[in-house]
Design an enzyme around this catalytic site. Sequence first.
Site, PDB file in Angstrom:
ATOM      1  N   CYS A   1       0.870  -1.392   0.085  1.00 20.65           N
ATOM      2  CA  CYS A   1      -0.022  -0.063  -0.218  1.00 20.65           C
ATOM      3  C   CYS A   1       0.898   1.259  -0.048  1.00 20.65           C
ATOM      4  O   CYS A   1       0.368   2.346   0.151  1.00 20.65           O
ATOM      5  CB  CYS A   1      -0.884  -0.024   1.328  1.00 20.65           C
ATOM      6  SG  CYS A   1       0.096  -0.299   2.792  1.00 20.65           S
TER       7      CYS A   1
HETATM    8  C1  LIG Z   1       0.420  -4.975   4.070  1.00 15.98           C
HETATM    9  S1  LIG Z   1       2.013  -6.105   3.983  1.00 15.98           S
HETATM   10  C2  LIG Z   1       0.748  -7.722   4.088  1.00 15.98           C
HETATM   11  C3  LIG Z   1       0.653  -8.168   5.526  1.00 15.98           C
HETATM   12  C4  LIG Z   1       0.301  -9.681   5.966  1.00 15.98           C
HETATM   13  N1  LIG Z   1      -1.119  -9.836   5.188  1.00 15.98           N
HETATM   14  C5  LIG Z   1       0.119  -9.708   7.506  1.00 15.98           C
HETATM   15  O1  LIG Z   1      -0.980  -9.625   7.795  1.00 15.98           O
HETATM   16  O2  LIG Z   1       1.237  -9.929   8.080  1.00 15.98           O
HETATM   17  C6  LIG Z   1       1.975  -6.475   2.361  1.00 15.98           C
HETATM   18  C7  LIG Z   1       3.165  -7.726   1.900  1.00 15.98           C
HETATM   19  O3  LIG Z   1       3.146  -7.659   0.233  1.00 15.98           O
HETATM   20  C8  LIG Z   1       4.489  -8.261   0.074  1.00 15.98           C
HETATM   21  N2  LIG Z   1       4.892  -8.146  -1.240  1.00 15.98           N
HETATM   22  C9  LIG Z   1       5.332  -6.933  -1.989  1.00 15.98           C
HETATM   23  N3  LIG Z   1       5.439  -7.327  -3.368  1.00 15.98           N
HETATM   24  C10 LIG Z   1       5.571  -8.658  -3.434  1.00 15.98           C
HETATM   25  C11 LIG Z   1       5.274  -9.344  -4.572  1.00 15.98           C
HETATM   26  N4  LIG Z   1       5.670  -9.015  -5.811  1.00 15.98           N
HETATM   27  N5  LIG Z   1       5.207 -10.635  -4.392  1.00 15.98           N
HETATM   28  C12 LIG Z   1       4.691 -11.219  -3.176  1.00 15.98           C
HETATM   29  N6  LIG Z   1       4.595 -10.431  -2.039  1.00 15.98           N
HETATM   30  C13 LIG Z   1       4.880  -9.229  -2.230  1.00 15.98           C
HETATM   31  C14 LIG Z   1       5.421  -7.220   1.005  1.00 15.98           C
HETATM   32  O4  LIG Z   1       6.728  -7.974   1.219  1.00 15.98           O
HETATM   33  C15 LIG Z   1       4.420  -7.418   2.105  1.00 15.98           C
HETATM   34  O5  LIG Z   1       4.941  -8.339   3.110  1.00 15.98           O
END
Ligand SMILES: C[S@@+](CC[C@H](N)C(=O)[O-])C[C@H]1O[C@@H](n2cnc3c(N)ncnc32)[C@H](O)[C@@H]1O
Length: 315
Positions: free
Chosen positions: A71
């Site tokens: 985000c």
């Molecule tokens: C808002 S956090 C998610 C939090 C998680 N749902 C939790 O409750 O702990 C967004 C996540 O998306 C991951 N992310 C970013 N780009 C990504 C990609 N291309 N593929 C997989 N994950 C990705 C980031 O590393 C991050 O951990």
Amino acid sequence: MPTAVSLFSGCGGSDAGLRAAGFDVIMANDVLSYARDLYVSNFDDTEYVLKDVRKIEHFPKADLLVGCYPCQGFSQAGVRQPDRKINFLYREFVRALRQIKPKAFVVENVSGMVREDNVHLFNNQITRFRMSGYRVSAAILDAREFGVPQERRRLFFVGMRSDLGLKYEFPDPTHSISADTENGLPPCPTIRDAIGDLPEWPEGEFDTQDFHWYYLSRNRFRGWDEQSKTIVASSRHAPLHPISPRLLRVHTDKWIFENDAPARRISYREAARLQGFGDLHFPETQGIASRYRVIGNAVPPPVFQAVAEAIPNVW
Ligand SMILES: C[S@@+](CC[C@H](N)C(=O)[O-])C[C@H]1O[C@@H](n2cnc3c(N)ncnc32)[C@H](O)[C@@H]1O
């Protein structure tokens, strides 16, 4: 037990909520290695796929799909660039949705998504979810209303597969955030309730960088009997621990400590408690910045639990 596939799973805040709501999380995914390390050392019954979601060709079938895509572009704290590539990861979520065709899905994102400059992305997502065959509900929930002692407002989308003929209704609050508890709800817990039993000065578990001008450009202090300020991913911007002196406002963007008593940021372990996690085991594979980062990125488990439990029983 209904099954769930989790994308953008981080260290597992959303998934801890799903487990508490009675789901079997059969697959989780993220690109951050410390998120994986923390997740698997606390929840070892899920297959964790550590790779860019764009490289996953096949997703397993499941009853529920969840995803909290990044985000940065929408967040109050982050840079406001609505067209940054990272904001388009939601298309990957839609790809998984179309492949898996779960009975329901849940997405969490920052509330800034509904701001005027981002609203086209908000609408675009609703349109894509509908075109994928889902009836969609959206709401901004305040974590304090679900018993999490932290100011954290987040946007949720919940979709029900159209053929089920059901509309999702968001859960009612379980806690009261005003002093007035006439609504019969218990008051939201405080910082004291969440971390009052932890050591006052946990050496090595908090960020000790200087309180630079940017840090002091706003009030980072909350007292023991209040709820915490938002827990963010950057350790440098972690809120103050309540043993610190209060901050006094000098002018709009300048705050100073009211005295010279020792001040410190909350630790990553305290941050996890204030996010509504139970006590986590933190593996030693990476340093404290990574620990704060994955905890600050997480969805508070009690909020995700309440959202998942409100899904009609279609399993
Ligand atoms: C808002 S956090 C998610 C939090 C998680 N749902 C939790 O409750 O702990 C967004 C996540 O998306 C991951 N992310 C970013 N780009 C990504 C990609 N291309 N593929 C997989 N994950 C990705 C980031 O590393 C991050 O951990």
